[in-house]
Design an enzyme around this catalytic site. Structure first.
Site, PDB file in Angstrom:
ATOM      1  N   LEU A  41       0.883  -1.151   0.000  1.00  0.00           N
ATOM      2  CA  LEU A  41       0.000   0.000   0.000  1.00  0.00           C
ATOM      3  C   LEU A  41       0.924   1.205   0.000  1.00  0.00           C
ATOM      4  O   LEU A  41       1.834   1.295   0.839  1.00  0.00           O
ATOM      5  CB  LEU A  41      -0.894  -0.030   1.240  1.00  0.00           C
ATOM      6  CG  LEU A  41      -2.134   0.846   1.289  1.00  0.00           C
ATOM      7  CD1 LEU A  41      -3.053   0.610   0.090  1.00  0.00           C
ATOM      8  CD2 LEU A  41      -2.901   0.600   2.569  1.00  0.00           C
ATOM      9  N   ASP A  42       0.739   2.121  -0.941  1.00  0.00           N
ATOM     10  CA  ASP A  42       1.620   3.287  -1.065  1.00  0.00           C
ATOM     11  C   ASP A  42       1.763   4.019   0.260  1.00  0.00           C
ATOM     12  O   ASP A  42       0.830   4.044   1.070  1.00  0.00           O
ATOM     13  CB  ASP A  42       1.071   4.270  -2.093  1.00  0.00           C
ATOM     14  CG  ASP A  42       1.129   3.761  -3.511  1.00  0.00           C
ATOM     15  OD1 ASP A  42       1.930   2.856  -3.785  1.00  0.00           O
ATOM     16  OD2 ASP A  42       0.366   4.282  -4.343  1.00  0.00           O
ATOM     17  N   THR A  43       2.891   4.687   0.425  1.00  0.00           N
ATOM     18  CA  THR A  43       3.151   5.474   1.632  1.00  0.00           C
ATOM     19  C   THR A  43       2.056   6.511   1.843  1.00  0.00           C
ATOM     20  O   THR A  43       1.628   6.745   2.970  1.00  0.00           O
ATOM     21  CB  THR A  43       4.530   6.161   1.531  1.00  0.00           C
ATOM     22  OG1 THR A  43       5.509   5.163   1.248  1.00  0.00           O
ATOM     23  CG2 THR A  43       4.897   6.878   2.808  1.00  0.00           C
TER      24      THR A  43
END
Length: 180
Positions: A41-43
């Protein structure tokens, strides 16, 4: 028996245990040994991240051939009309190809939504709204690119569910474990 952790990843946390010196990592939240993320999951995204101690289960969760549905709550800039929703439902042409059709609908702001640090930018002259999008693939930054392609940039992105698992009852930065 396999074990799985459902983690509500806060904004700004990177999906790895090793520290990079810039961001908080999973090691700052999860102390249970032997667990590894099943996907990423992207930052800049929040929400459900699954971790497991079973390599076969990890593969099944992340393998595109299993096409587990992933449901997102997406705050976008502007208010999409039915034509924009239909484009999302039919598949969106991105630079790396056409996405699979998505389930897309307008939704009310989620009840009991936690605040984000830092908060989403606010523009008094541009309204925002929430969408619920469900996809069955995982191209890099796909949801953000899909909403931008139909003219409604993503401001906040929360993954609410993966397959049968959801964030329900899990506060940001907390996790829940179960045997499966």
């Amino acid at each position: 028996m396999s074990r799985i952790l459902l983690f509500n990843k806060p904004y700004g946390v990177i999906c790895q245990f090793s520290r990079d010196g810039l961001h908080p990592t999973l090691a700052d939240y999860i102390t249970a040994p032997g667990f590894y993320p099943a996907g990423r999951l992207d930052t800049g995204s929040e929400g459900l991240l699954l971790l497991t101690d079973d390599g076969k289960l990890q593969h099944r969760i992340t393998d595109p051939s299993h096409k587990l549905p992933k449901t997102y709550w997406v705050q976008v800039e502007g208010i999409p009309d039915e034509a924009a929703l239909e484009r999302l439902r039919g598949g969106v042409q991105l630079k790396d190809g056409l996405t699979l059709p998505a389930q897309a609908s307008l939704m009310e702001e989620p009840a009991d939504l936690w605040s984000r640090d830092p908060p989403v930018r606010f523009r008094k002259d541009i309204p925002t709204c929430w969408l619920q999008l469900t996809i069955r693939e995982g191209k890099n930054r796909q949801i953000r690119r899909m909403t931008a392609a139909v003219g409604f940039p993503t401001l906040r992105l929360i993954r609410h569910g993966i397959g049968e698992w959801s964030l329900d009852g899990i506060a940001p930065g907390k996790w829940s474990g179960t045997d499966i």
